[in-house]
Design a protein around this motif. Structure first.
Motif, PDB file in Angstrom:
ATOM      1  N   PRO A 957     -16.155  23.065   5.212  1.00 39.10           N
ATOM      2  CA  PRO A 957     -17.415  22.997   4.432  1.00 39.10           C
ATOM      3  C   PRO A 957     -18.610  23.256   5.330  1.00 39.10           C
ATOM      4  O   PRO A 957     -18.607  22.906   6.510  1.00 39.10           O
ATOM      5  N   LYS A 958     -19.652  23.855   4.735  1.00 38.42           N
ATOM      6  CA  LYS A 958     -20.881  24.101   5.485  1.00 38.42           C
ATOM      7  C   LYS A 958     -21.610  22.781   5.719  1.00 38.42           C
ATOM      8  O   LYS A 958     -21.675  21.943   4.822  1.00 38.42           O
ATOM      9  N   ASP A 962     -26.235  23.774   1.085  1.00 39.98           N
ATOM     10  CA  ASP A 962     -25.641  23.938  -0.236  1.00 39.98           C
ATOM     11  C   ASP A 962     -26.617  23.443  -1.296  1.00 39.98           C
ATOM     12  O   ASP A 962     -27.028  22.279  -1.316  1.00 39.98           O
ATOM     13  N   GLU A 963     -27.002  24.334  -2.171  1.00 41.66           N
ATOM     14  CA  GLU A 963     -28.028  24.023  -3.158  1.00 41.66           C
ATOM     15  C   GLU A 963     -27.578  22.931  -4.129  1.00 41.66           C
ATOM     16  O   GLU A 963     -28.346  22.028  -4.488  1.00 41.66           O
ATOM     17  N   ILE A 964     -26.318  22.978  -4.559  1.00 42.57           N
ATOM     18  CA  ILE A 964     -25.829  22.004  -5.540  1.00 42.57           C
ATOM     19  C   ILE A 964     -25.805  20.604  -4.923  1.00 42.57           C
ATOM     20  O   ILE A 964     -26.219  19.621  -5.561  1.00 42.57           O
ATOM     21  N   LEU A 965     -25.326  20.505  -3.687  1.00 46.39           N
ATOM     22  CA  LEU A 965     -25.317  19.198  -3.039  1.00 46.39           C
ATOM     23  C   LEU A 965     -26.735  18.664  -2.881  1.00 46.39           C
ATOM     24  O   LEU A 965     -26.977  17.456  -3.008  1.00 46.39           O
ATOM     25  N   TRP A 966     -27.669  19.569  -2.584  1.00 46.00           N
ATOM     26  CA  TRP A 966     -29.068  19.126  -2.448  1.00 46.00           C
ATOM     27  C   TRP A 966     -29.595  18.581  -3.768  1.00 46.00           C
ATOM     28  O   TRP A 966     -30.259  17.541  -3.818  1.00 46.00           O
ATOM     29  N   LEU A 967     -29.288  19.278  -4.875  1.00 48.25           N
ATOM     30  CA  LEU A 967     -29.750  18.807  -6.180  1.00 48.25           C
ATOM     31  C   LEU A 967     -29.118  17.470  -6.528  1.00 48.25           C
ATOM     32  O   LEU A 967     -29.781  16.559  -7.059  1.00 48.25           O
ATOM     33  N   LEU A 983     -19.008  11.882  -0.067  1.00 47.05           N
ATOM     34  CA  LEU A 983     -17.695  12.373   0.325  1.00 47.05           C
ATOM     35  C   LEU A 983     -17.785  13.746   0.976  1.00 47.05           C
ATOM     36  O   LEU A 983     -17.173  14.002   2.020  1.00 47.05           O
ATOM     37  N   ARG A 984     -18.578  14.641   0.360  1.00 47.02           N
ATOM     38  CA  ARG A 984     -18.657  16.005   0.897  1.00 47.02           C
ATOM     39  C   ARG A 984     -19.442  16.029   2.218  1.00 47.02           C
ATOM     40  O   ARG A 984     -19.146  16.830   3.106  1.00 47.02           O
ATOM     41  N   ARG A 985     -20.448  15.157   2.350  1.00 46.37           N
ATOM     42  CA  ARG A 985     -21.188  15.094   3.615  1.00 46.37           C
ATOM     43  C   ARG A 985     -20.267  14.571   4.733  1.00 46.37           C
ATOM     44  O   ARG A 985     -20.334  15.045   5.868  1.00 46.37           O
ATOM     45  N   LYS A 992     -17.759  19.503  11.473  1.00 45.05           N
ATOM     46  CA  LYS A 992     -18.614  19.778  12.629  1.00 45.05           C
ATOM     47  C   LYS A 992     -18.017  19.207  13.904  1.00 45.05           C
ATOM     48  O   LYS A 992     -18.037  19.835  14.965  1.00 45.05           O
ATOM     49  N   GLU A 993     -17.422  17.986  13.797  1.00 45.23           N
ATOM     50  CA  GLU A 993     -16.832  17.372  14.979  1.00 45.23           C
ATOM     51  C   GLU A 993     -15.583  18.122  15.416  1.00 45.23           C
ATOM     52  O   GLU A 993     -15.296  18.260  16.608  1.00 45.23           O
ATOM     53  N   ALA A 994     -14.808  18.623  14.423  1.00 41.45           N
ATOM     54  CA  ALA A 994     -13.592  19.352  14.764  1.00 41.45           C
ATOM     55  C   ALA A 994     -13.911  20.657  15.465  1.00 41.45           C
ATOM     56  O   ALA A 994     -13.258  21.040  16.437  1.00 41.45           O
TER      57      ALA A 994
END
Length: 995
Positions: A957-958, A962-967, A983-985, A992-994
């Protein structure tokens, strides 16, 4: 005007000007001035002796329209005033006005009252008021008011046509002083009688009324100047006041000098009382500042010095006055050019006199040495002036010029003497010997005079360090020796040139050279920013003038490096480090200065559109500076330097000292650009937000075309015009911020989508200054509509959309950067069961310290709200495997209609098992349930042996964007939305750690 025949038009106009000045004289004469007008007329008639029929011309001047008389009053300060507040201080201000005759009678009655003030005696519209100075008994205002126009015109109508101010003798000026509680602190009355008031009056006045209770109410410092407006002379109507005054001054001074020469006396620079009176009257009537008067004197005197002989000492006063007031006055471009030309002209003329000093200042003539010393002092002081250095772009080296003039002048004198003593006809050896002897005696005598008299003047007056080598002269010598050394190959083979290590002679001067280069570049950069008006430089450029000057400064430093061409590699490397450090310091300083300059201009004008435009210029300037910095390695030829120092300096040291320093500066510049762009985007957001608020307040009753867009366009148009030089980076950022603003508005259910489309067109088309309409219609509006639809959707719809997007990304992904997982999926309609076989995973990332991983796969059906009863399933953990073979099957009981919904998917998450901490993320894959065999309408269940294998690349995951996650994150009260985002964050953090 009378027919003056061949008289020059300029002189004719000046004669008219001076007669008009005397005729409409104002105020009481000064003690050292000529009071009699007829005496002044006789004087100017002598000055203009070539002008016939003086009486006729005088009558014509009287027929000209009289000027408007003005009283220029300046309230400077007060001291010792009464303290009326409980703190013991006051908040004083001053009221100023002219009292009429009818008001004067009322004043006499009110004068008995101790609290009489200006506002009680003079109409409100005729009162001038200073600022309030808080909590002081010694306020300083320094405010100037012009008491003329309506007041003076009303006087003119009451008293008839006036020729001077005698008609105003019954009028008085009132200055009243009050505090913030509107309590009178005192007042002062001043008669406007001509016989009492000078043209220029500067005095302290006692405040009234003074009583037994308040015997001392303090004092006030007032200045008064009687001036003209709308003078009817041709010169006053067609030329600037300063120019007319300079021409008049030049004519009077020329007359004074010629009068002294006619009497066989040298003029000492002192003007007669008549000339002083005329010039004083003209300067005050024209309201010329002290600076413009002294500048006119310099221009006139320096020009006359080049044609008429007089003592140059009188020029020192003008030079000193110009230097003292230079920072206080601002000149027009033509005045600056005129002053610069006078400096250059006088300098060249003075140098020409020095070249011929033996003839111009012969010792046989009395006071010749004093005249030469005076000239040298004037030249030295002139070249030291700030005005000279700022206006004359090529600041001359006066000692070098004088030295060169003495050399060339001596050569000319010698050839002149030789030619003079040369026999006229061919003669014998004896005559030639005599001529040669005379020439030798002349040379010896000249040497003795120079050694005894002239040398001390030139050395003491011009520069005591003339005999010492300066940094500049050493640098010129270094380059000359360098050029000579490069010619060694042309010497005979048996010849030798003892210059092998000549650079060592100049080693101690190198720091001075480098500091000089840095100081010059720094000062020019600072001046360039100070002069920068933050406007685009040229039609096709989006940056301003200061970047051009900065580029020139950098080019000069690069040229210094190339001219040095220092032979020693190690020392050359240290020189390079110093130059790069200096240029980086200048770059960072420039960023601070240009931002401060933009802020200064914006605060001065208070225009939001212009302020945004200046921020665009700042961004483009820093981008231009960034390009200059990036070119330095090639311009300074770092590659060749690295080759030269290869055996001496470690490449890592070069990387650390040069490349890292440059990279650090580039990073700082990028940070500055981001900061300014954020500020720029904030300004655009503010304009859009206000516009949306206006639309909301209108209850959406107007069509988009009826909405007032002027204020918004005044902000957006200049911004996009300036930013189109960098469309990808800056317009993209502004587009993102605009969508954010619109989404916030959409959540509040303010104006319709049609208004948003209109607003978006305004912001990014901007009357043709921004992006093309085709681009907006095909891409931007679609993106906006999609964005608005997302804003108004429920949280569950957004979660479904999120998984739809991830499924599409999965289908578009071909890279197996993080590995892949292979599965077989089948749906059995008769049993309403989804069967998933996890076969294997390949090419996983080693996440353990031993270079391997302990992978297992977690299977979930998403979105969770569609499959609330379905629990997550996991495979067994395979130890120390990067290509694990699972071969495990799982069944999920789910109805077919749920699987066919948009966004429904099988999420396979591969983890690396961690005994002590949180499991690490290997990657995740999304398989759309709508593509599972057996779910199609009327589709028969295929045998399990015919179900195809599907290889899914693992993705990560980025971390953000992500626009949807921001909304969803903005919906703070929605627990389901917050849980999903959390959960997605967390999954993004694991990714990022991996990595």
């Amino acid at each position: 005007m009378a027919d003056w025949g061949p008289l020059l038009p300029q002189l004719a106009l000046l004669y008219e000007e001076v007669l008009y000045t005397i005729h409409y004289r104002l105020g009481k004469p000064e003690d050292n001035h000529v009071a009699d007008a007829e005496e002044l007329y006789a004087y100017v008639q002598k000055v203009h002796a070539h002008v016939p029929e003086h009486s006729v011309i005088m009558e014509q001047v009287k027929e000209l329209e009289s000027p408007i008389f003005c009283l220029k009053a300046t309230v400077k300060e007060a001291k010792g005033i009464l303290g009326k507040d409980v703190s013991g201080f006051s908040d004083p201000y001053c009221l100023l006005g002219i009292e009429s005759k009818s008001q004067e009678r009322a004043h006499q009655e009110n004068k008995k009252r101790l609290k009489a003030v200006v506002k009680d005696l003079i109409p409100e519209d005729q009162i001038h008021r200073t600022q309030v100075i808080n909590q002081t008994l010694s306020p300083v205002w320094d405010e100037t008011f012009i008491l003329d126009s309506d007041v003076m015109e009303s006087v003119r109508h009451k008293l008839g046509e006036l020729t001077d101010l005698h008609g105003l003798k019954r009028w008085v000026l009132l200055a009243g002083f009050r505090n913030d509680l509107f309590t009178a602190l005192g007042f002062y009355t001043l008669s406007l009688w001509v016989q009492d008031l000078h043209c220029w009056d500067d005095q302290w006045h006692l405040l009234e009324p003074r009583t037994e209770t308040y015997p001392n109410r303090g004092q006030c410092h007032l200045q008064f100047l009687l001036t003209h407006k709308k003078r009817a002379t041709t010169s006053s109507r067609t030329q600037p006041s300063y120019t007319v005054h300079r021409h008049l001054l030049q004519q009077l001074v020329s007359y004074e000098i010629l009068q002294h020469q006619a009497g066989s006396t040298a003029w000492d620079g002192e003007l007669s009382r008549h000339a002083i009176t005329v010039l004083y009257l003209h300067a005050t009537q024209k309201d010329l500042s002290d600076f413009h008067q002294v500048m006119a004197q310099w221009l006139a005197y320096s020009k006359l010095y080049q044609s008429l002989e007089f003592n140059s000492n009188c020029l020192l006063h003008q030079i000193t006055s110009i230097e003292y007031q230079w920072m206080k006055e601002r000149l027009r471009p033509e005045q600056k050019a005129e002053l610069a030309e006078s400096f250059q002209s006088f300098l060249l003329y003075g140098i020409s006199l020095i070249r011929r000093f033996r003839i111009i200042f012969p010792l046989s003539v009395p006071r010749s040495t004093e005249r030469l010393r005076s000239l040298l002092r004037v030249l030295v002081q002139m070249c030291k002036m700030k005005a000279f250095r700022e206006l004359c772009t090529l600041s001359p080296d006066l000692p070098a010029m004088v030295s060169e003039a003495l050399k060339s002048g001596t050569t000319e004198w010698f050839h002149m003497k030789k030619q003079h003593l040369k026999p006229m006809m061919k003669v014998g050896m004896e005559e030639n010997g005599k001529a040669l002897g005379k020439l030798l005696l002349e040379v010896i005598g000249d040497l003795q005079q120079c050694n005894k008299t002239w040398n001390k003047f030139f050395i003491s007056e011009i520069d005591s360090s003339m005999s010492k080598p300066t940094a500049e002269s050493l640098f010129q010598l270094y380059m000359s020796l360098q050029e000579l050394y490069q010619m060694k190959d042309f010497l005979p083979k048996d010849g030798s040139l003892a210059l092998s290590d000549f650079h060592q002679w100049f080693k101690e001067a190198v720091p001075q050279w480098l500091q000089k280069a840095y100081t010059i570049a720094l000062e020019r950069t600072q001046k360039a920013v100070q002069m920068d008006q933050m406007m685009p430089f040229g039609e096709h450029n989006k940056h301003s003038t200061s970047t051009v000057d900065l580029s020139t400064c950098y080019a000069q430093i690069v040229k210094t490096w190339q001219q040095l061409n220092w032979p020693d590699p190690e020392e050359a490397f240290m020189i390079m480090v110093k130059l790069v450090e200096d240029m980086c310091k200048i770059a960072l300083m420039y960023c601070r200065l240009i931002k401060a300059r933009a802020e200064e201009l914006s605060q001065r004008e208070q225009n939001e559109g212009d302020a945004a435009n200046r921020l665009c210029i700042v961004v483009n300037n820093i981008k231009q500076l960034r390009l200059l910095i990036l070119k330095l390695p090639s311009q300074l030829d770092w590659t060749q330097l690295e080759q030269r120092t290869g055996d001496i300096i470690n490449p890592e040291q070069i990387q650390h000292t040069l490349h890292n320093q440059l990279d650090s500066t580039i990073s700082c510049l990028d940070h500055e650009i981001r900061d300014v762009v954020q500020a720029l985007a904030a300004k655009l957001e503010g304009g859009i937000a206000r516009h949306i608020q206006e639309l909301s307040a209108s209850h959406d009753t107007r069509e988009p075309e009826d909405v007032s867009t002027g204020p918004l366009l005044s902000l957006v148009v200049p911004m996009l015009t300036a930013l189109l030089a960098r469309p990808r980076s800056l317009l993209g950022l502004l587009w993102h911020h605009t969508l954010d603003v619109l989404s916030a508005a959409a959540r509040q259910q303010v104006p319709s989508a049609q208004h948003y489309r209109k607003l978006l067109e305004l912001c990014f088309y901007a009357e043709g200054c921004g992006l093309p309409l085709e681009t907006l219609h095909t891409a931007a509006f679609q993106s906006l509509e999609t964005h608005l639809a997302l804003c108004s959707a429920s949280s569950r719809k957004l979660i479904q959309k999120y998984f739809s997007n991830r499924i599409q990304q999965q289908l578009d992904t071909t890279s197996e950067k993080y590995g892949a997982v292979t599965i077989k999926v089948l749906y059995r309609p008769s049993e309403q069961k989804l069967r998933v076989e996890v076969l294997n995973a390949v090419n996983l990332i080693p996440l353990d310290s031993n270079g391997s991983s302990d992978p297992f796969v977690q299977l979930t059906l998403e979105p969770r709200h569609e499959f609330p009863e379905v629990v997550a399933r996991t495979t067994q953990c395979k130890r120390n495997e990067l290509h694990p073979l699972f071969d495990e099957a799982f069944e999920f009981l789910v109805p077919p209609e749920k699987c066919r919904q948009d966004g429904a998917c099988l999420l396979l998450t591969v983890f690396d098992y961690d005994t002590l901490g949180t499991n690490d993320l290997e990657g995740e894959a999304f398989f759309p349930l709508s593509r599972v065999p057996g779910l199609g309408a009327g589709e028969e269940q295929p045998p399990s042996t015919r179900v195809p294998q599907t290889r899914l690349p693992l993705t990560h995951p980025k971390p953000d964007g992500d626009e949807i996650l921001w909304l969803l994150e903005q919906r703070k009260g929605d627990k389901e939305a917050q849980a999903f985002v959390k959960l997605r964050r967390r999954r993004a953090k694991q990714s990022k750690e991996a990595v």
